[in-house]
Design a protein around this motif. Structure first.
Motif, mmCIF file in Angstrom:
data_model
loop_
_atom_site.group_PDB
_atom_site.id
_atom_site.type_symbol
_atom_site.label_atom_id
_atom_site.label_comp_id
_atom_site.label_asym_id
_atom_site.label_seq_id
_atom_site.Cartn_x
_atom_site.Cartn_y
_atom_site.Cartn_z
ATOM 1 N N TRP A 7 0.974 -0.966 -0.286
ATOM 2 C CA TRP A 7 -0.287 -0.116 0.113
ATOM 3 C C TRP A 7 1.363 1.178 0.043
ATOM 4 O O TRP A 7 1.617 1.202 0.479
ATOM 5 C CB TRP A 7 -0.998 0.299 1.544
ATOM 6 C CG TRP A 7 -1.695 0.941 1.558
ATOM 7 C CD1 TRP A 7 -2.556 1.630 0.269
ATOM 8 C CD2 TRP A 7 -1.995 1.840 2.618
ATOM 9 N NE1 TRP A 7 -3.975 2.380 0.450
ATOM 10 C CE2 TRP A 7 -3.227 2.017 2.397
ATOM 11 C CE3 TRP A 7 -1.973 1.857 4.160
ATOM 12 C CZ2 TRP A 7 -4.109 3.314 2.938
ATOM 13 C CZ3 TRP A 7 -3.011 2.160 4.871
ATOM 14 C CH2 TRP A 7 -3.816 3.166 4.712
ATOM 15 N N LYS A 8 0.948 2.346 -0.534
ATOM 16 C CA LYS A 8 1.224 3.514 -0.744
ATOM 17 C C LYS A 8 1.170 4.224 0.593
ATOM 18 O O LYS A 8 2.073 4.856 0.886
ATOM 19 C CB LYS A 8 0.894 4.396 -1.861
ATOM 20 C CG LYS A 8 -0.763 5.414 -1.469
ATOM 21 C CD LYS A 8 -0.945 6.466 -2.493
ATOM 22 C CE LYS A 8 -2.110 7.150 -1.722
ATOM 23 N NZ LYS A 8 -2.469 8.735 -2.284
ATOM 24 N N GLU A 9 0.615 3.750 1.481
ATOM 25 C CA GLU A 9 1.001 4.523 3.443
ATOM 26 C C GLU A 9 2.089 3.516 4.037
ATOM 27 O O GLU A 9 1.987 4.148 5.019
ATOM 28 C CB GLU A 9 -0.944 4.237 3.473
ATOM 29 C CG GLU A 9 -1.709 4.810 3.154
ATOM 30 C CD GLU A 9 -1.731 7.109 2.378
ATOM 31 O OE1 GLU A 9 -0.756 7.244 4.067
ATOM 32 O OE2 GLU A 9 -1.613 7.227 2.084
ATOM 33 N N GLY A 10 2.235 2.495 3.097
ATOM 34 C CA GLY A 10 3.008 1.891 3.978
ATOM 35 C C GLY A 10 2.356 0.354 4.054
ATOM 36 O O GLY A 10 1.638 -0.007 3.811
ATOM 37 N N ASN A 11 4.110 -0.456 3.924
ATOM 38 C CA ASN A 11 3.613 -2.439 3.479
ATOM 39 C C ASN A 11 3.053 -1.928 5.106
ATOM 40 O O ASN A 11 3.328 -1.775 5.419
ATOM 41 C CB ASN A 11 4.282 -2.916 3.426
ATOM 42 C CG ASN A 11 4.874 -2.440 1.191
ATOM 43 O OD1 ASN A 11 3.706 -1.628 0.760
ATOM 44 N ND2 ASN A 11 5.748 -1.960 1.236
ATOM 45 N N VAL A 12 2.362 -3.762 5.144
ATOM 46 C CA VAL A 12 1.470 -4.479 5.881
ATOM 47 C C VAL A 12 1.619 -5.495 5.830
ATOM 48 O O VAL A 12 0.913 -6.233 4.813
ATOM 49 C CB VAL A 12 0.241 -3.677 6.248
ATOM 50 C CG1 VAL A 12 -0.606 -4.334 7.421
ATOM 51 C CG2 VAL A 12 -0.271 -2.175 6.350
ATOM 52 N N GLU A 13 2.041 -5.700 7.357
ATOM 53 C CA GLU A 13 2.278 -7.636 7.329
ATOM 54 C C GLU A 13 0.962 -8.749 8.389
ATOM 55 O O GLU A 13 1.229 -7.245 9.306
ATOM 56 C CB GLU A 13 3.606 -8.145 7.250
ATOM 57 C CG GLU A 13 3.503 -9.615 7.258
ATOM 58 C CD GLU A 13 5.160 -9.739 7.061
ATOM 59 O OE1 GLU A 13 6.026 -11.095 7.987
ATOM 60 O OE2 GLU A 13 5.698 -9.094 6.573
#
Length: 66
Positions: A7-13
């Motif tokens: 995601w452009k807002e920051g990758n999430v796992e």
């Protein structure tokens, strides 16, 4: 099972259970589902899609205006 959101807002796992819907994954990631579409291999997936295996999904923010 591991789900990665690009995601452009920051990758999430996230770690979720098998059978979790994309809508539930978005909620767990604090992403407002009405503002994004989710893609896998260049195909848009409905938020009702149930995930059955570890996966990496692309999250694209949509915008509208006038």
């Amino acid at each position: 099972m591991n789900v990665q959101l690009l995601w452009k807002e920051g990758n999430v796992e996230l770690d979720v259970e098998v059978g979790t819907s994309i809508a539930q994954v978005l909620q767990k990631a604090n992403i407002l589902s009405s503002t994004v579409i989710v893609c896998y291999n260049d195909q848009i997936l409905p938020h009702s899609t149930l995930l059955q295996q570890e996966i990496t999904l692309e999250v694209i923010t949509i915008s509208s205006g006038g």
